[in-house]
Design a protein around this motif. Sequence first.
Motif, PDB file in Angstrom:
ATOM      1  N   ALA A  39      48.702 -89.195  89.056  1.00 38.91           N
ATOM      2  CA  ALA A  39      50.112 -89.266  89.427  1.00 38.91           C
ATOM      3  C   ALA A  39      51.005 -89.049  88.210  1.00 38.91           C
ATOM      4  CB  ALA A  39      50.419 -90.614  90.069  1.00 38.91           C
ATOM      5  N   VAL A  48      38.173 -94.772  90.514  1.00 38.80           N
ATOM      6  CA  VAL A  48      39.260 -94.310  91.368  1.00 38.80           C
ATOM      7  C   VAL A  48      40.542 -95.062  91.019  1.00 38.80           C
ATOM      8  CG1 VAL A  48      40.080 -94.164  93.763  1.00 38.80           C
ATOM      9  CG2 VAL A  48      37.692 -93.638  93.224  1.00 38.80           C
ATOM     10  N   PHE A  62      43.714 -92.509  89.922  1.00 37.25           N
ATOM     11  CA  PHE A  62      44.933 -92.257  90.689  1.00 37.25           C
ATOM     12  C   PHE A  62      46.204 -92.334  89.844  1.00 37.25           C
ATOM     13  CE2 PHE A  62      42.913 -92.586  94.949  1.00 37.25           C
ATOM     14  CZ  PHE A  62      43.548 -91.505  95.523  1.00 37.25           C
ATOM     15  N   ILE A  70      50.066 -94.232  96.979  1.00 40.97           N
ATOM     16  CA  ILE A  70      50.065 -93.822  95.569  1.00 40.97           C
ATOM     17  C   ILE A  70      50.594 -92.396  95.430  1.00 40.97           C
ATOM     18  CG2 ILE A  70      48.519 -93.267  93.651  1.00 40.97           C
ATOM     19  CD1 ILE A  70      46.985 -95.851  94.443  1.00 40.97           C
ATOM     20  N   ILE A  71      50.230 -91.521  96.353  1.00 39.86           N
ATOM     21  CA  ILE A  71      50.765 -90.146  96.318  1.00 39.86           C
ATOM     22  C   ILE A  71      52.275 -90.173  96.515  1.00 39.86           C
ATOM     23  CG2 ILE A  71      50.790 -87.963  97.595  1.00 39.86           C
ATOM     24  CD1 ILE A  71      47.716 -88.475  98.043  1.00 39.86           C
ATOM     25  N   PHE A 104      41.602-100.662  94.912  1.00 37.99           N
ATOM     26  CA  PHE A 104      40.398 -99.825  94.888  1.00 37.99           C
ATOM     27  C   PHE A 104      39.237-100.568  94.260  1.00 37.99           C
ATOM     28  CE2 PHE A 104      43.696 -96.545  95.235  1.00 37.99           C
ATOM     29  CZ  PHE A 104      43.197 -95.848  96.323  1.00 37.99           C
ATOM     30  N   SER A 115      46.988 -99.894  92.506  1.00 42.97           N
ATOM     31  CA  SER A 115      45.725 -99.181  92.411  1.00 42.97           C
ATOM     32  C   SER A 115      44.620-100.107  91.903  1.00 42.97           C
ATOM     33  CB  SER A 115      45.880 -97.968  91.492  1.00 42.97           C
ATOM     34  OG  SER A 115      44.706 -97.209  91.453  1.00 42.97           O
ATOM     35  N   ALA A 153      45.815 -94.636  99.097  1.00 42.97           N
ATOM     36  CA  ALA A 153      45.976 -93.315  98.473  1.00 42.97           C
ATOM     37  C   ALA A 153      47.290 -92.659  98.901  1.00 42.97           C
ATOM     38  CB  ALA A 153      44.796 -92.415  98.834  1.00 42.97           C
TER      39      ALA A 153
END
Length: 192
Positions: free
Chosen positions: A64, A56, A60, A22-23, A51, A47, A19
Amino acid sequence: MFQEKSSTHVFALRAILAAVMIILAAVLRIVPHPWNFTPIGAMALFSGAMFRDRRVAFLFPLMALFAGDLFVGFHRLIPVVYASFLLSVCIGTGLANRRGILRVGGAVFLGALQFFLITNFAVWQLFGTYPHTPAGLAACYIAGLPFFGNAIAGDALYATLFFGTFALAEKFFPTFRLQQEHSTFNQSQARP
């Protein structure tokens, strides 16, 4: 019971690392960059690969993209772009259990190729820039080739960073490894 807690702990650590990466990709999307040289394609593949909860995995990249579009701006191709990146998540699911260099490289190429084909077709179809003829479609694809090169380069760079960082974390920090890998290893050591 201890193994269940340990396994849950490992999955939580892996999810947190994924996570954060990815952020970071979402933030990198809004800084100045060459056209299509972004981490979003690699993030979608990552992702999908990392995951276990598919909701999820798909959420994500969408978050984003949306967060980046708040800064970059919205346009008519957004539904097509989002759908294409969701397809990249699907491609990434094929990397869930086997993430070798060739497999990741193939997924990067396939993800960039489908993005190029889908979004350029949408440009040809939705805008009046090119005539709606086979020659117009070919001209649209030819004009998009530099962007395709940028997409492959960006996806390759960021996929190397994402998957490489995760592989290094698994190698140097045993808590990031899945319990199943330890069980398989331990069973093979226990046999006479």
